[in-house]
Design a protein around this motif. Structure first.
Motif, PDB file in Angstrom:
ATOM      1  N   UNK A   1       0.863  -1.189   0.025  1.00  0.00           N
ATOM      2  CA  UNK A   1       0.098  -0.031  -0.223  1.00  0.00           C
ATOM      3  C   UNK A   1       0.871   1.391  -0.014  1.00  0.00           C
ATOM      4  N   UNK A   2       0.674   2.177  -0.889  1.00  0.00           N
ATOM      5  CA  UNK A   2       1.357   3.178  -0.812  1.00  0.00           C
ATOM      6  C   UNK A   2       0.982   4.491   0.148  1.00  0.00           C
ATOM      7  N   UNK A   3      -0.209   4.337   0.463  1.00  0.00           N
ATOM      8  CA  UNK A   3      -0.757   5.215   1.462  1.00  0.00           C
ATOM      9  C   UNK A   3      -0.157   5.010   2.812  1.00  0.00           C
ATOM     10  N   UNK A   4       0.896   5.755   3.491  1.00  0.00           N
ATOM     11  CA  UNK A   4       1.327   5.288   4.663  1.00  0.00           C
ATOM     12  C   UNK A   4       0.501   5.106   5.827  1.00  0.00           C
ATOM     13  N   UNK A   5      -0.659   5.798   6.118  1.00  0.00           N
ATOM     14  CA  UNK A   5      -1.571   5.598   7.111  1.00  0.00           C
ATOM     15  C   UNK A   5      -2.669   4.273   6.840  1.00  0.00           C
ATOM     16  N   UNK A   6      -2.904   4.106   5.748  1.00  0.00           N
ATOM     17  CA  UNK A   6      -3.533   2.947   5.283  1.00  0.00           C
ATOM     18  C   UNK A   6      -2.838   1.716   5.469  1.00  0.00           C
ATOM     19  N   UNK A   7      -1.512   1.743   4.968  1.00  0.00           N
ATOM     20  CA  UNK A   7      -0.554   0.796   5.469  1.00  0.00           C
ATOM     21  C   UNK A   7      -0.412   0.165   6.717  1.00  0.00           C
ATOM     22  N   UNK A   8      -0.264   1.287   7.568  1.00  0.00           N
ATOM     23  CA  UNK A   8       0.037   1.157   9.082  1.00  0.00           C
ATOM     24  C   UNK A   8      -1.213   0.398   9.643  1.00  0.00           C
ATOM     25  N   UNK A   9      -2.315   0.832   9.225  1.00  0.00           N
ATOM     26  CA  UNK A   9      -3.614   0.365   9.668  1.00  0.00           C
ATOM     27  C   UNK A   9      -3.757  -1.006   9.258  1.00  0.00           C
ATOM     28  N   UNK A  10      -3.523  -1.473   8.275  1.00  0.00           N
ATOM     29  CA  UNK A  10      -3.686  -2.994   7.580  1.00  0.00           C
ATOM     30  C   UNK A  10      -2.500  -3.731   8.293  1.00  0.00           C
ATOM     31  N   UNK A  11      -1.357  -3.166   8.563  1.00  0.00           N
ATOM     32  CA  UNK A  11      -0.335  -3.994   9.275  1.00  0.00           C
ATOM     33  C   UNK A  11      -0.568  -4.229  10.737  1.00  0.00           C
ATOM     34  N   UNK A  12      -1.323  -3.373  11.325  1.00  0.00           N
ATOM     35  CA  UNK A  12      -1.752  -3.421  12.737  1.00  0.00           C
ATOM     36  C   UNK A  12      -2.834  -4.473  12.729  1.00  0.00           C
ATOM     37  N   UNK A  13      -3.909  -4.602  11.846  1.00  0.00           N
ATOM     38  CA  UNK A  13      -4.965  -5.428  11.916  1.00  0.00           C
ATOM     39  C   UNK A  13      -4.190  -6.734  11.793  1.00  0.00           C
ATOM     40  N   UNK A  14      -3.279  -7.024  10.711  1.00  0.00           N
ATOM     41  CA  UNK A  14      -2.615  -8.511  10.726  1.00  0.00           C
ATOM     42  C   UNK A  14      -2.074  -8.746  11.685  1.00  0.00           C
ATOM     43  N   UNK A  15      -1.476  -7.969  12.474  1.00  0.00           N
ATOM     44  CA  UNK A  15      -0.607  -8.424  13.876  1.00  0.00           C
ATOM     45  C   UNK A  15      -1.484  -8.837  14.778  1.00  0.00           C
ATOM     46  N   UNK A  16      -2.703  -8.016  14.749  1.00  0.00           N
ATOM     47  CA  UNK A  16      -3.709  -8.236  15.964  1.00  0.00           C
ATOM     48  C   UNK A  16      -4.524  -9.453  15.526  1.00  0.00           C
ATOM     49  N   UNK A  17      -4.313  -9.839  14.413  1.00  0.00           N
ATOM     50  CA  UNK A  17      -5.176 -11.035  13.851  1.00  0.00           C
ATOM     51  C   UNK A  17      -3.846 -12.439  14.196  1.00  0.00           C
ATOM     52  N   UNK A  18      -2.873 -11.978  14.692  1.00  0.00           N
ATOM     53  CA  UNK A  18      -1.960 -13.315  14.770  1.00  0.00           C
ATOM     54  C   UNK A  18      -0.944 -13.692  13.710  1.00  0.00           C
ATOM     55  N   UNK A  19      -0.720 -12.467  12.895  1.00  0.00           N
ATOM     56  CA  UNK A  19       0.008 -12.766  11.865  1.00  0.00           C
ATOM     57  C   UNK A  19       1.346 -11.987  11.748  1.00  0.00           C
ATOM     58  N   UNK A  20       2.379 -12.300  11.268  1.00  0.00           N
ATOM     59  CA  UNK A  20       3.617 -11.601  11.090  1.00  0.00           C
ATOM     60  C   UNK A  20       3.203 -10.403  10.070  1.00  0.00           C
ATOM     61  N   UNK A  21       3.421  -9.245  10.044  1.00  0.00           N
ATOM     62  CA  UNK A  21       3.146  -8.470   8.920  1.00  0.00           C
ATOM     63  C   UNK A  21       4.391  -7.579   8.569  1.00  0.00           C
ATOM     64  N   UNK A  22       4.472  -7.805   7.138  1.00  0.00           N
ATOM     65  CA  UNK A  22       5.461  -7.282   6.261  1.00  0.00           C
ATOM     66  C   UNK A  22       4.823  -5.964   5.443  1.00  0.00           C
ATOM     67  N   UNK A  23       5.484  -5.159   5.121  1.00  0.00           N
ATOM     68  CA  UNK A  23       4.844  -4.035   4.353  1.00  0.00           C
ATOM     69  C   UNK A  23       5.861  -3.565   3.282  1.00  0.00           C
ATOM     70  N   UNK A  24       5.102  -3.005   2.216  1.00  0.00           N
ATOM     71  CA  UNK A  24       5.877  -2.674   1.070  1.00  0.00           C
ATOM     72  C   UNK A  24       4.987  -1.547   0.614  1.00  0.00           C
TER      73      UNK A  24
END
Length: 124
Positions: free
Chosen positions: A12-35
């Motif tokens: 995701x190129x939008x920083x805040x949207x990317x950060x939110x999705x990463x946080x959702x993934x982590x809270x769901x029990x995943x390791x979140x990587x971002x690009x």
């Protein structure tokens, strides 16, 4: 170092949207990587064998958009699940690669978390 948790790659190129999705993934029990774009995503996929799901926006700068990225991932890494998102709802099922799924923006946290869990479960 790789985590014991299954990995989700958020593109995701939008920083805040990317950060939110990463946080959702982590809270769901995943390791979140971002690009920030498809080029970074390909680099991560080439260096990691534990990515179970790629969650990508369609509209982003770089050498390819999210749909092209999704098709490239399907060709090179067939087991990886693909979740594609966009604020533009003109995406048809035939535009997506095989087993690809579309989640329209704006999405809520529960829908995104549920999609991550459901799609990653297909690989276990």
């Amino acid at each position: 170092m790789k985590s014991e948790k299954p990995a989700i790659l958020v593109v995701e190129d939008e920083v805040l949207v990317r950060m939110m999705a990463v946080q959702v993934a982590e809270k769901a029990g995943f390791e979140a990587l971002s690009a920030r774009n498809a080029d970074e995503a390909i680099g991560i996929l080439e260096s990691r064998s534990d990515v179970r799901l790629v969650f990508t926006d369609i509209k982003m700068p770089g050498s390819m958009d999210g749909l092209k990225l999704a098709h490239a991932v399907r060709r090179r890494w067939p087991p990886v699940e693909l979740l594609v998102t966009s604020a533009f709802g003109d995406i048809k099922a035939e535009d997506l690669p095989e087993r690809g799924r579309f989640l329209a923006k704006p999405y809520d946290v529960a829908a995104l978390s549920g999609a991550f869990r459901q799609m990653a479960a297909h690989q276990t």
